[in-house]
Design a protein around this motif. Structure first.
Motif, PDB file in Angstrom:
ATOM      1  N   ASP A  14       6.196  31.759 -17.602  1.00 33.84           N
ATOM      2  CA  ASP A  14       5.488  33.156 -18.013  1.00 33.84           C
ATOM      3  C   ASP A  14       4.593  33.242 -19.505  1.00 33.84           C
ATOM      4  N   MET A  15       3.629  32.837 -18.928  1.00 38.32           N
ATOM      5  CA  MET A  15       2.657  32.998 -20.382  1.00 38.32           C
ATOM      6  C   MET A  15       1.701  34.361 -21.095  1.00 38.32           C
ATOM      7  N   ARG A  16       2.209  35.175 -20.017  1.00 42.60           N
ATOM      8  CA  ARG A  16       1.735  36.731 -19.949  1.00 42.60           C
ATOM      9  C   ARG A  16       1.491  37.030 -21.974  1.00 42.60           C
ATOM     10  N   HIS A  17       1.900  36.529 -22.618  1.00 44.88           N
ATOM     11  CA  HIS A  17       1.890  37.114 -24.478  1.00 44.88           C
ATOM     12  C   HIS A  17       0.850  36.610 -24.213  1.00 44.88           C
ATOM     13  N   ARG A  18       0.210  35.893 -23.842  1.00 41.33           N
ATOM     14  CA  ARG A  18      -1.551  34.570 -23.904  1.00 41.33           C
ATOM     15  C   ARG A  18      -2.469  35.166 -22.891  1.00 41.33           C
ATOM     16  N   ILE A  19      -1.825  36.282 -22.529  1.00 40.21           N
ATOM     17  CA  ILE A  19      -3.253  36.836 -21.585  1.00 40.21           C
ATOM     18  C   ILE A  19      -4.289  37.217 -22.018  1.00 40.21           C
ATOM     19  N   THR A  20      -4.339  38.666 -23.453  1.00 40.04           N
ATOM     20  CA  THR A  20      -5.198  38.732 -23.977  1.00 40.04           C
ATOM     21  C   THR A  20      -5.837  37.457 -24.381  1.00 40.04           C
ATOM     22  N   GLU A  31       0.720  25.623 -30.032  1.00 43.69           N
ATOM     23  CA  GLU A  31       1.884  26.808 -30.881  1.00 43.69           C
ATOM     24  C   GLU A  31       1.320  27.649 -29.600  1.00 43.69           C
ATOM     25  N   ASN A  32       0.536  28.356 -29.456  1.00 45.15           N
ATOM     26  CA  ASN A  32       0.602  29.349 -28.361  1.00 45.15           C
ATOM     27  C   ASN A  32       1.406  29.397 -27.247  1.00 45.15           C
ATOM     28  N   ILE A  33       1.640  27.917 -26.813  1.00 41.92           N
ATOM     29  CA  ILE A  33       2.319  27.077 -25.179  1.00 41.92           C
ATOM     30  C   ILE A  33       3.913  27.102 -25.372  1.00 41.92           C
ATOM     31  N   MET A  34       4.148  26.708 -27.269  1.00 44.57           N
ATOM     32  CA  MET A  34       5.433  26.813 -26.830  1.00 44.57           C
ATOM     33  C   MET A  34       6.134  27.752 -27.211  1.00 44.57           C
ATOM     34  N   LYS A  35       5.399  29.026 -26.951  1.00 44.60           N
ATOM     35  CA  LYS A  35       5.867  30.440 -27.185  1.00 44.60           C
ATOM     36  C   LYS A  35       5.828  31.124 -25.584  1.00 44.60           C
ATOM     37  N   ASP A  36       5.297  30.238 -24.604  1.00 41.53           N
ATOM     38  CA  ASP A  36       5.525  30.613 -23.007  1.00 41.53           C
ATOM     39  C   ASP A  36       6.835  30.990 -23.346  1.00 41.53           C
ATOM     40  N   ILE A  37       7.571  31.641 -22.184  1.00 40.44           N
ATOM     41  CA  ILE A  37       9.031  31.631 -21.818  1.00 40.44           C
ATOM     42  C   ILE A  37       8.989  31.101 -20.050  1.00 40.44           C
ATOM     43  N   PRO A  38      10.000  30.760 -19.693  1.00 42.49           N
ATOM     44  CA  PRO A  38      10.704  30.253 -18.196  1.00 42.49           C
ATOM     45  C   PRO A  38      10.724  31.810 -17.697  1.00 42.49           C
ATOM     46  N   THR A  39      10.062  31.420 -16.550  1.00 44.97           N
ATOM     47  CA  THR A  39      10.161  32.467 -15.811  1.00 44.97           C
ATOM     48  C   THR A  39      11.864  32.771 -15.077  1.00 44.97           C
ATOM     49  N   ALA A  40      12.129  33.865 -15.339  1.00 45.27           N
ATOM     50  CA  ALA A  40      13.831  34.601 -14.607  1.00 45.27           C
ATOM     51  C   ALA A  40      14.234  33.358 -14.104  1.00 45.27           C
ATOM     52  N   SER A  63      -6.101  18.410 -18.268  1.00 48.00           N
ATOM     53  CA  SER A  63      -5.190  17.574 -18.264  1.00 48.00           C
ATOM     54  C   SER A  63      -4.930  17.336 -20.029  1.00 48.00           C
ATOM     55  N   GLU A  64      -5.733  18.222 -20.913  1.00 42.27           N
ATOM     56  CA  GLU A  64      -5.652  17.662 -22.305  1.00 42.27           C
ATOM     57  C   GLU A  64      -4.368  19.029 -22.460  1.00 42.27           C
ATOM     58  N   TYR A  65      -3.800  18.839 -21.388  1.00 39.88           N
ATOM     59  CA  TYR A  65      -2.449  19.890 -22.357  1.00 39.88           C
ATOM     60  C   TYR A  65      -1.234  19.304 -21.296  1.00 39.88           C
ATOM     61  N   ASN A  66      -1.525  18.478 -21.274  1.00 36.33           N
ATOM     62  CA  ASN A  66       0.027  18.057 -19.882  1.00 36.33           C
ATOM     63  C   ASN A  66       1.059  17.280 -21.065  1.00 36.33           C
ATOM     64  N   GLU A  67       0.102  16.575 -22.162  1.00 35.49           N
ATOM     65  CA  GLU A  67       1.608  16.643 -23.232  1.00 35.49           C
ATOM     66  C   GLU A  67       2.243  18.048 -23.735  1.00 35.49           C
ATOM     67  N   ILE A  68       1.670  18.253 -23.942  1.00 40.04           N
ATOM     68  CA  ILE A  68       2.215  19.729 -24.524  1.00 40.04           C
ATOM     69  C   ILE A  68       2.993  20.790 -23.894  1.00 40.04           C
ATOM     70  N   THR A  69       2.575  20.674 -22.508  1.00 41.38           N
ATOM     71  CA  THR A  69       3.307  21.518 -21.170  1.00 41.38           C
ATOM     72  C   THR A  69       4.661  20.211 -20.980  1.00 41.38           C
ATOM     73  N   ALA A  70       4.212  19.021 -21.430  1.00 46.84           N
ATOM     74  CA  ALA A  70       5.815  18.528 -20.805  1.00 46.84           C
ATOM     75  C   ALA A  70       6.451  18.814 -21.882  1.00 46.84           C
ATOM     76  N   LYS A  71       5.814  18.626 -23.270  1.00 47.92           N
ATOM     77  CA  LYS A  71       7.255  19.053 -24.167  1.00 47.92           C
ATOM     78  C   LYS A  71       7.690  20.381 -23.946  1.00 47.92           C
ATOM     79  N   TRP A  72       6.737  21.896 -23.272  1.00 47.60           N
ATOM     80  CA  TRP A  72       7.550  22.927 -23.677  1.00 47.60           C
ATOM     81  C   TRP A  72       8.772  22.746 -22.442  1.00 47.60           C
TER      82      TRP A  72
END
Length: 121
Positions: A14-20, A31-40, A63-72
């Motif tokens: 759930d990345m709605r906090h950064r949709i704006t 930083e913004n990716i790590m603030k995302d929350i898992p969907t219910a 694709s440059e966000y593969n690593e931070i996404t995996a960390k998330w």
């Protein structure tokens, strides 16, 4: 190897906090990716599925966000899995072609019917 393809944004993340911030330079910042929350229920669901299937997470991100996404995924308690991202539909379809040579997909979870259909057929 038996696998399941799982979409990221809107499905497990759930990345709605950064949709704006859409279109802004920091939309995909670490930083913004790590603030995302898992969907219910997604953490529990993926962890249960991982008992019998290899998980492959796919996102409509550069694709440059593969690593931070995996960390998330790790930080949020999700079962291990591979992360593949492609900004365009063509990139994601090429990823699917590669993955189909590597895995036998039993299911797809997400909202991208064309990719899910291509993975399972």
């Amino acid at each position: 190897m038996k696998a399941i393809l799982v979409f990221i944004d809107g499905t497990t993340c759930d990345m709605r906090h950064r949709i704006t911030l859409q279109g802004a330079d920091d939309f995909f910042s670490d930083e913004n990716i790590m603030k995302d929350i898992p969907t219910a229920g997604s953490v529990e669901c993926m962890n249960e599925l991982a008992e019998n299937y290899h998980l492959v997470y796919m996102g409509a991100r550069p694709s440059e966000y593969n690593e931070i996404t995996a960390k998330w995924y790790t930080a949020k308690g999700f079962a291990d899995g591979e992360v593949y991202c492609g900004k365009s539909q063509d990139e994601r379809m090429n990823i699917v072609k590669y993955l189909k040579k590597k895995y036998e997909f039993y299911a797809g979870i997400g909202d991208r019917w064309m990719i899910m259909n291509s993975t399972l057929n």
